[in-house]
Design a protein around this motif. Structure first.
Motif, PDB file in Angstrom:
ATOM      1  N   LEU A 147     -75.899 -33.921 104.893  1.00  0.00           N
ATOM      2  CA  LEU A 147     -75.606 -32.514 104.655  1.00  0.00           C
ATOM      3  C   LEU A 147     -76.590 -31.942 103.642  1.00  0.00           C
ATOM      4  CD1 LEU A 147     -71.715 -32.720 104.398  1.00  0.00           C
ATOM      5  CD2 LEU A 147     -73.068 -31.907 106.339  1.00  0.00           C
ATOM      6  N   ASN A 148     -76.996 -30.719 103.851  1.00  0.00           N
ATOM      7  CA  ASN A 148     -77.910 -30.023 102.950  1.00  0.00           C
ATOM      8  C   ASN A 148     -77.081 -29.196 101.979  1.00  0.00           C
ATOM      9  OD1 ASN A 148     -80.089 -28.855 101.704  1.00  0.00           O
ATOM     10  ND2 ASN A 148     -80.551 -27.430 103.369  1.00  0.00           N
TER      11      ASN A 148
ATOM     12  N   MET B 105     -72.040 -36.028  96.365  1.00  0.00           N
ATOM     13  CA  MET B 105     -72.556 -36.029  97.730  1.00  0.00           C
ATOM     14  C   MET B 105     -72.969 -37.430  98.172  1.00  0.00           C
ATOM     15  SD  MET B 105     -72.010 -33.094  98.833  1.00  0.00           S
ATOM     16  CE  MET B 105     -72.701 -33.532 100.433  1.00  0.00           C
ATOM     17  N   GLU B 106     -73.404 -38.246  97.242  1.00  0.00           N
ATOM     18  CA  GLU B 106     -73.743 -39.630  97.590  1.00  0.00           C
ATOM     19  C   GLU B 106     -72.507 -40.357  98.113  1.00  0.00           C
ATOM     20  OE1 GLU B 106     -75.565 -43.706  95.505  1.00  0.00           O
ATOM     21  OE2 GLU B 106     -75.489 -41.823  94.371  1.00  0.00           O
ATOM     22  N   ILE B 107     -71.342 -40.104  97.488  1.00  0.00           N
ATOM     23  CA  ILE B 107     -70.101 -40.722  97.947  1.00  0.00           C
ATOM     24  C   ILE B 107     -69.712 -40.182  99.316  1.00  0.00           C
ATOM     25  CG2 ILE B 107     -67.623 -40.867  97.514  1.00  0.00           C
ATOM     26  CD1 ILE B 107     -68.265 -40.948  94.527  1.00  0.00           C
ATOM     27  N   LEU B 108     -69.812 -38.858  99.492  1.00  0.00           N
ATOM     28  CA  LEU B 108     -69.446 -38.264 100.780  1.00  0.00           C
ATOM     29  C   LEU B 108     -70.348 -38.770 101.904  1.00  0.00           C
ATOM     30  CD1 LEU B 108     -68.639 -34.556  99.801  1.00  0.00           C
ATOM     31  CD2 LEU B 108     -67.072 -36.504 100.055  1.00  0.00           C
ATOM     32  N   GLU B 109     -71.620 -38.934 101.624  1.00  0.00           N
ATOM     33  CA  GLU B 109     -72.537 -39.440 102.649  1.00  0.00           C
ATOM     34  C   GLU B 109     -72.279 -40.910 102.951  1.00  0.00           C
ATOM     35  OE1 GLU B 109     -74.267 -37.712 104.544  1.00  0.00           O
ATOM     36  OE2 GLU B 109     -74.279 -35.810 103.471  1.00  0.00           O
ATOM     37  N   LYS B 110     -71.789 -41.647 101.958  1.00  0.00           N
ATOM     38  CA  LYS B 110     -71.423 -43.036 102.201  1.00  0.00           C
ATOM     39  C   LYS B 110     -70.333 -43.113 103.263  1.00  0.00           C
ATOM     40  CE  LYS B 110     -69.966 -47.264  99.794  1.00  0.00           C
ATOM     41  NZ  LYS B 110     -69.769 -47.903  98.473  1.00  0.00           N
ATOM     42  N   LEU B 111     -69.406 -42.139 103.218  1.00  0.00           N
ATOM     43  CA  LEU B 111     -68.367 -42.073 104.244  1.00  0.00           C
ATOM     44  C   LEU B 111     -68.930 -41.558 105.563  1.00  0.00           C
ATOM     45  CD1 LEU B 111     -65.494 -40.596 102.052  1.00  0.00           C
ATOM     46  CD2 LEU B 111     -65.499 -42.857 103.112  1.00  0.00           C
ATOM     47  N   ARG B 112     -69.689 -40.475 105.509  1.00  0.00           N
ATOM     48  CA  ARG B 112     -70.187 -39.843 106.739  1.00  0.00           C
ATOM     49  C   ARG B 112     -71.084 -40.778 107.550  1.00  0.00           C
ATOM     50  NH1 ARG B 112     -73.505 -35.993 106.767  1.00  0.00           N
ATOM     51  NH2 ARG B 112     -72.704 -34.890 108.602  1.00  0.00           N
ATOM     52  N   GLU B 113     -71.955 -41.491 106.881  1.00  0.00           N
ATOM     53  CA  GLU B 113     -72.902 -42.319 107.624  1.00  0.00           C
ATOM     54  C   GLU B 113     -72.224 -43.480 108.336  1.00  0.00           C
ATOM     55  OE1 GLU B 113     -75.781 -43.806 104.924  1.00  0.00           O
ATOM     56  OE2 GLU B 113     -74.382 -45.070 103.790  1.00  0.00           O
ATOM     57  N   ARG B 114     -71.013 -43.846 107.880  1.00  0.00           N
ATOM     58  CA  ARG B 114     -70.268 -44.912 108.548  1.00  0.00           C
ATOM     59  C   ARG B 114     -69.413 -44.381 109.687  1.00  0.00           C
ATOM     60  NH1 ARG B 114     -71.610 -46.581 103.743  1.00  0.00           N
ATOM     61  NH2 ARG B 114     -71.685 -48.807 103.205  1.00  0.00           N
TER      62      ARG B 114
ATOM     63  N   THR C 169     -70.181 -24.705  95.394  1.00  0.00           N
ATOM     64  CA  THR C 169     -69.380 -24.145  96.482  1.00  0.00           C
ATOM     65  C   THR C 169     -69.615 -24.902  97.779  1.00  0.00           C
ATOM     66  OG1 THR C 169     -69.385 -21.940  95.483  1.00  0.00           O
ATOM     67  CG2 THR C 169     -68.905 -22.070  97.836  1.00  0.00           C
ATOM     68  N   GLU C 170     -70.873 -25.211  98.064  1.00  0.00           N
ATOM     69  CA  GLU C 170     -71.197 -25.975  99.273  1.00  0.00           C
ATOM     70  C   GLU C 170     -70.663 -27.395  99.184  1.00  0.00           C
ATOM     71  OE1 GLU C 170     -75.407 -23.736 100.460  1.00  0.00           O
ATOM     72  OE2 GLU C 170     -75.421 -25.568  99.242  1.00  0.00           O
ATOM     73  N   ALA C 171     -70.703 -27.980  97.992  1.00  0.00           N
ATOM     74  CA  ALA C 171     -70.209 -29.349  97.811  1.00  0.00           C
ATOM     75  C   ALA C 171     -68.693 -29.408  97.988  1.00  0.00           C
ATOM     76  CB  ALA C 171     -70.596 -29.870  96.436  1.00  0.00           C
ATOM     77  N   ILE C 172     -67.985 -28.405  97.479  1.00  0.00           N
ATOM     78  CA  ILE C 172     -66.535 -28.353  97.661  1.00  0.00           C
ATOM     79  C   ILE C 172     -66.192 -28.241  99.141  1.00  0.00           C
ATOM     80  CG2 ILE C 172     -64.471 -26.950  97.267  1.00  0.00           C
ATOM     81  CD1 ILE C 172     -65.604 -26.287  94.484  1.00  0.00           C
TER      82      ILE C 172
ATOM     83  N   GLN D  62     -64.243 -30.812 104.186  1.00  0.00           N
ATOM     84  CA  GLN D  62     -64.499 -31.167 105.587  1.00  0.00           C
ATOM     85  C   GLN D  62     -64.387 -32.671 105.798  1.00  0.00           C
ATOM     86  OE1 GLN D  62     -67.672 -32.676 106.791  1.00  0.00           O
ATOM     87  NE2 GLN D  62     -66.862 -32.761 108.875  1.00  0.00           N
ATOM     88  N   VAL D  63     -64.992 -33.456 104.924  1.00  0.00           N
ATOM     89  CA  VAL D  63     -64.942 -34.912 105.060  1.00  0.00           C
ATOM     90  C   VAL D  63     -63.506 -35.408 104.886  1.00  0.00           C
ATOM     91  CG1 VAL D  63     -65.712 -37.108 104.075  1.00  0.00           C
ATOM     92  CG2 VAL D  63     -67.339 -35.214 104.336  1.00  0.00           C
ATOM     93  N   ALA D  64     -62.793 -34.852 103.909  1.00  0.00           N
ATOM     94  CA  ALA D  64     -61.415 -35.272 103.670  1.00  0.00           C
ATOM     95  C   ALA D  64     -60.528 -34.968 104.871  1.00  0.00           C
ATOM     96  CB  ALA D  64     -60.866 -34.583 102.417  1.00  0.00           C
ATOM     97  N   ARG D  65     -60.720 -33.796 105.469  1.00  0.00           N
ATOM     98  CA  ARG D  65     -59.880 -33.437 106.614  1.00  0.00           C
ATOM     99  C   ARG D  65     -60.097 -34.394 107.787  1.00  0.00           C
ATOM    100  NH1 ARG D  65     -59.443 -27.623 109.824  1.00  0.00           N
ATOM    101  NH2 ARG D  65     -57.457 -28.097 110.848  1.00  0.00           N
ATOM    102  N   CYS D  66     -61.339 -34.774 108.015  1.00  0.00           N
ATOM    103  CA  CYS D  66     -61.625 -35.687 109.122  1.00  0.00           C
ATOM    104  C   CYS D  66     -61.129 -37.094 108.820  1.00  0.00           C
ATOM    105  CB  CYS D  66     -63.125 -35.695 109.408  1.00  0.00           C
ATOM    106  SG  CYS D  66     -63.758 -34.094 109.962  1.00  0.00           S
ATOM    107  N   GLU D  67     -61.237 -37.532 107.579  1.00  0.00           N
ATOM    108  CA  GLU D  67     -60.744 -38.851 107.216  1.00  0.00           C
ATOM    109  C   GLU D  67     -59.224 -38.929 107.330  1.00  0.00           C
ATOM    110  OE1 GLU D  67     -62.143 -41.761 106.328  1.00  0.00           O
ATOM    111  OE2 GLU D  67     -64.152 -40.983 106.693  1.00  0.00           O
TER     112      GLU D  67
END
Length: 517
Positions: free
Chosen positions: A411-412, A392-401, A417-420, A425-430
């Motif tokens: 994200l909470n 999640m730290e990696i995903l937030e690194k992308l999201r915050e930018r 399951t929630e992390a997957i 979601q992040v991959a689809r938007c990227e």
């Protein structure tokens, strides 16, 4: 010296156009290759890699909607006149896709193997005997190995089953075209396992040469891209430890990410001085740039747009924005002869974009530093000892930018399951407007229930057309009742995830039997 048939490599005949005038006096003896100098071979790498856009892949995963009259497309499909677009729009598994006429201009199979046959293999076949700098020779040979590996990776992902360790040795794959392939021969279809093994061997050959630059030109192969391809290949083969190490190696060379919060990327758009986000071309995230030469419209689906955070800067201020789409779409409805008027809600859901105005500058099939961060995040989520906080730290690194700081909220996430779901979601938007969402979803859907996704879509159709909202077409359009709806489902194990070999290939090679049931 190995010779090259000029009929097979017709592109080579154009080389004099790019060579200095003095070279016109050189005479190459009949029967010998004209590619006998390192600098001549390097010219083959000056390619824009066009015609690699896959509308089919984006239609299948519901990122895009065909830029056609949807009502007419569906009506004709239901009346026994299917097209490639209608099959992918309706997710109809019953149609014999081998009988559908395919546009030769969108023949991805030919585009992939064209790069292999006219660029990669001629370099690999001739560079060792060519005169010139040995340092440069090693570099372009390494680049050619990576190109050959990468385009075979794309081909096997489009035309064969996703890699499954339990069945890959028997699953039909694609041909693997080596540099000594006989000109008049028929390509042998390899198994999925064989294709991936050849890919890894080519990548290892490239890396062993230790000649790839760390800072290549934007449209040339460098070391970071080679490791990125290796990471994606090992990920597909479910070697997560190896994929993670390759991603780390790629990021060690280039770990830069665009920061969409940077005010320098926000450009006022006249005449209203609306902030407009433009993703720069040849940006620092791109590991190997491929341009698209298509001029078709991008019609983004409501499903894709809903997957973005509402405060995403590209959604609010960039090509994806829909805050001012009403007057733009009004123009579409007026100027395109009602081309899209059969799809209710188009003015709110889709943004009409011509290629000339599409300034996000994504490479259609290539890889980025963001892909390597996503690879690392997925590797951290694999296995029973998943490291959710680190992923999640990696995903937030992308999201915050990517998200407006005024609306950014982490994200909470507490469960795997929630992390997957967050990763998807992040991959689809990227990876929107590329083929990578298709490749990822296909891989996730292969065998693992916790990673699989059943896609659904509902289209609201307005057979009677639209009327201007409040009598003002600049405000928007409303469907004229009555409206109808059509709902569709795409199963994780649908045969539609495997694209058919094009008729242009199967008509001349009986070895290319289709890989879907």
């Amino acid at each position: 010296m190995r010779t090259i048939d000029l009929k097979y490599y017709r592109f080579f005949l154009l080389l004099p156009l790019f060579i200095g005038c003095s070279d016109f006096t050189d005479i190459t003896p009949k029967g010998q290759s004209i590619l006998n100098k390192v600098e001549e071979l390097e010219l083959l790498l000056n390619d824009e890699y066009t015609q690699l856009q896959s509308w089919e892949a984006m239609y299948l995963v519901n990122d895009n909607i065909p830029a056609q009259n949807i009502l007419d497309l569906i009506t004709r499909h239901e009346n026994g006149m299917p097209t490639v677009e209608s099959v992918l729009l309706t997710w109809d598994e019953t149609v014999d896709r081998t009988t559908i006429t395919q546009d030769p201009q969108q023949n991805l199979y030919g585009a992939f193997y064209g790069v292999i046959g006219r660029i990669a293999n001629p370099i690999i076949a001739n560079v060792d005997q060519a005169t010139g700098s040995k340092t440069k020779a090693a570099q372009i040979k390494a680049e050619a190995y990576v190109l050959r590996a990468f385009f075979h990776y794309l081909a096997v992902n489009f035309y064969a089953r996703a890699y499954n360790p339990a069945t890959a040795a028997g699953d039909g794959g694609v041909p693997y075209m080596l540099e000594d392939f006989p000109i008049n021969g028929l390509a042998e279809k390899r198994t999925v396992q064989e294709v991936y093994q050849f890919i890894l061997e080519d990548l290892e050959s490239a890396l062993e040469l230790d000649a790839l630059p760390e800072n290549p030109a934007g449209m040339r192969v460098g070391k970071a891209f080679a490791y990125a391809v290796k990471a994606k290949v090992l990920m597909a083969m479910r070697d997560y430890a190896g994929a993670d190490q390759a991603a780390i190696a790629s990021l060690a060379i280039n770990d830069r990410l665009l920061d969409h919060r940077d005010d320098r990327l926000a450009i006022p758009m006249p005449p209203f001085d609306i902030p407009f986000f433009e993703r720069p071309r040849f940006n620092e995230e791109e590991l190997f740039y491929q341009v698209s030469s298509f001029t078709m419209r991008y019609i983004f689906s409501p499903d894709l747009l809903a997957s973005f955070d509402p405060n995403d800067l590209m959604l609010k201020y960039g090509e994806l924005e829909n805050n001012v789409a009403t007057y733009l779409t009004g123009g579409v409805l007026l100027n395109q002869g009602g081309n899209m008027t059969s799809l209710a809600g188009v003015q709110a859901w889709f943004h009409y974009v011509m290629a000339g105005d599409f300034k996000i500058h994504y490479s259609i099939n290539s890889l980025t530093t963001a892909d390597m961060y996503l690879t690392r995040a997925e590797c951290l989520l694999r296995g029973e000892d998943a490291n959710i906080p680190a992923a999640m730290e990696i995903l937030e690194k992308l999201r915050e930018r990517r998200i407006d700081p005024a609306g950014y909220t982490p994200l909470n996430v507490s469960t795997k399951t929630e992390a997957i779901a967050a990763l998807k979601q992040v991959a689809r938007c990227e990876n929107f407007a590329t083929s990578k969402n298709f490749i990822d979803m296909k891989r996730w859907n292969a065998t693992e229930p916790e990673w699989q996704t059943t896609l659904t879509k509902t289209l609201t159709l307005a057979p009677q057309g639209f009327m201007p909202r409040g009598g003002n077409p600049m405000i928007g359009w409303d469907p004229i009742p009555p409206v109808t709806t059509k709902s569709y489902i795409l199963r994780p194990d649908s045969p539609l995830w495997i694209f058919p070999f094009p008729q242009a290939a199967t008509n001349y090679n009986p070895n290319l039997t289709q890989n879907y049931d």
